[in-house]
Design an enzyme around this catalytic site. Sequence first.
Site, PDB file in Angstrom:
ATOM      1  N   GLU A   1      -9.180  -9.908  -7.498  1.00  0.00           N
ATOM      2  CA  GLU A   1      -8.207  -8.852  -7.192  1.00  0.00           C
ATOM      3  C   GLU A   1      -7.082  -8.754  -8.213  1.00  0.00           C
ATOM      4  OE1 GLU A   1      -9.042  -9.135  -2.378  1.00  0.00           O
ATOM      5  OE2 GLU A   1      -7.128  -9.826  -3.161  1.00  0.00           O
TER       6      GLU A   1
ATOM      7  N   THR B   1      -5.033  -7.780  10.572  1.00  0.00           N
ATOM      8  CA  THR B   1      -5.311  -6.499   9.899  1.00  0.00           C
ATOM      9  C   THR B   1      -4.817  -5.313  10.720  1.00  0.00           C
ATOM     10  OG1 THR B   1      -7.281  -7.500   8.932  1.00  0.00           O
ATOM     11  CG2 THR B   1      -7.157  -5.098   8.884  1.00  0.00           C
TER      12      THR B   1
ATOM     13  N   HIS C   1      -1.746  -5.593   1.519  1.00  0.00           N
ATOM     14  CA  HIS C   1      -3.009  -6.313   1.365  1.00  0.00           C
ATOM     15  C   HIS C   1      -2.678  -7.649   0.709  1.00  0.00           C
ATOM     16  CE1 HIS C   1      -7.067  -7.365   0.183  1.00  0.00           C
ATOM     17  NE2 HIS C   1      -6.544  -7.729  -0.965  1.00  0.00           N
TER      18      HIS C   1
ATOM     19  N   ARG D   1       2.933  -6.811   9.200  1.00  0.00           N
ATOM     20  CA  ARG D   1       2.201  -5.761   9.922  1.00  0.00           C
ATOM     21  C   ARG D   1       2.654  -5.662  11.372  1.00  0.00           C
ATOM     22  NH1 ARG D   1      -3.483  -7.784   7.363  1.00  0.00           N
ATOM     23  NH2 ARG D   1      -3.601  -6.413   5.535  1.00  0.00           N
TER      24      ARG D   1
ATOM     25  N   ARG E   1      -1.025 -14.915   4.035  1.00  0.00           N
ATOM     26  CA  ARG E   1      -1.861 -14.302   5.094  1.00  0.00           C
ATOM     27  C   ARG E   1      -1.180 -14.431   6.464  1.00  0.00           C
ATOM     28  NH1 ARG E   1      -6.173 -10.937   4.041  1.00  0.00           N
ATOM     29  NH2 ARG E   1      -7.294 -11.795   5.826  1.00  0.00           N
TER      30      ARG E   1
ATOM     31  N   PHE F   1     -15.612   2.392   6.803  1.00  0.00           N
ATOM     32  CA  PHE F   1     -14.261   2.845   6.473  1.00  0.00           C
ATOM     33  C   PHE F   1     -13.975   2.857   4.970  1.00  0.00           C
ATOM     34  CE2 PHE F   1     -13.989  -1.734   7.538  1.00  0.00           C
ATOM     35  CZ  PHE F   1     -13.415  -2.252   6.386  1.00  0.00           C
TER      36      PHE F   1
ATOM     37  N   TYR G   1     -11.613  -3.204  -3.631  1.00  0.00           N
ATOM     38  CA  TYR G   1     -12.186  -3.326  -2.293  1.00  0.00           C
ATOM     39  C   TYR G   1     -13.711  -3.399  -2.320  1.00  0.00           C
ATOM     40  CZ  TYR G   1      -7.693  -2.697   0.052  1.00  0.00           C
ATOM     41  OH  TYR G   1      -6.421  -2.871   0.533  1.00  0.00           O
TER      42      TYR G   1
ATOM     43  N   LYS H   1       0.839  -1.211   0.000  1.00  0.00           N
ATOM     44  CA  LYS H   1       0.000   0.000   0.000  1.00  0.00           C
ATOM     45  C   LYS H   1       0.876   1.264   0.000  1.00  0.00           C
ATOM     46  CE  LYS H   1      -3.641  -2.498   2.448  1.00  0.00           C
ATOM     47  NZ  LYS H   1      -4.613  -2.472   3.557  1.00  0.00           N
TER      48      LYS H   1
ATOM     49  N   ASN I   1      -1.677  -0.311   7.002  1.00  0.00           N
ATOM     50  CA  ASN I   1      -1.112  -1.577   7.481  1.00  0.00           C
ATOM     51  C   ASN I   1      -0.209  -2.236   6.441  1.00  0.00           C
ATOM     52  OD1 ASN I   1      -3.070  -2.381   5.721  1.00  0.00           O
ATOM     53  ND2 ASN I   1      -4.242  -3.610   7.169  1.00  0.00           N
TER      54      ASN I   1
END
Length: 139
Positions: free
Chosen positions: A128, A93, A117, A104, A87, A59, A51, A11, A114
Amino acid sequence: MAIEKTFVMIKPDGVSRGLIGEVISRFERKGLKLKALKMVRLTREKAEELYSVHKDKPFFNDLVEFVTSGPVVAMILEGDSAIDVVRLMIGATDGRKAAPGTIRGDFALSIQNNIVHASDSKESFEREHKVFFTENDIL
Ligand code: CMP
């Protein structure tokens, strides 16, 4: 287990903090193979598509603003159980709750900012990765 592909995006906070190499290096050292890699600035439309599962969340608007605020690095990784492995490597998260040793957990103190993704299922991967890549981009 099965060889599978997953989608990861670094990100804007991860890019601006100079963590591109750190993040990719962790995945490479784990043994995951890079199958596609691209740095881009997302349009609002692409961010909303990425998203879309969160479109009714409070959010959502802030999230779209955040992921369009600067460049991101998108990639496809491949390996045994890649979706679950990645993951685990990125952590929870909320960076404040993510375990030390995860991306993270080591670099984030925020639920929104964070760093990364990653797809949480095969269905998420299918949707995605198409926001960023065509089939010809996957090597
Ligand atoms: P990510 O794993 O990319 O999935 C959705 C993103 O929304 C999440 O990481 C965070 O960056 C962001 N987000 C912001 N607020 C929240 C929240 N309250 N719960 C979950 N995700 C949030």
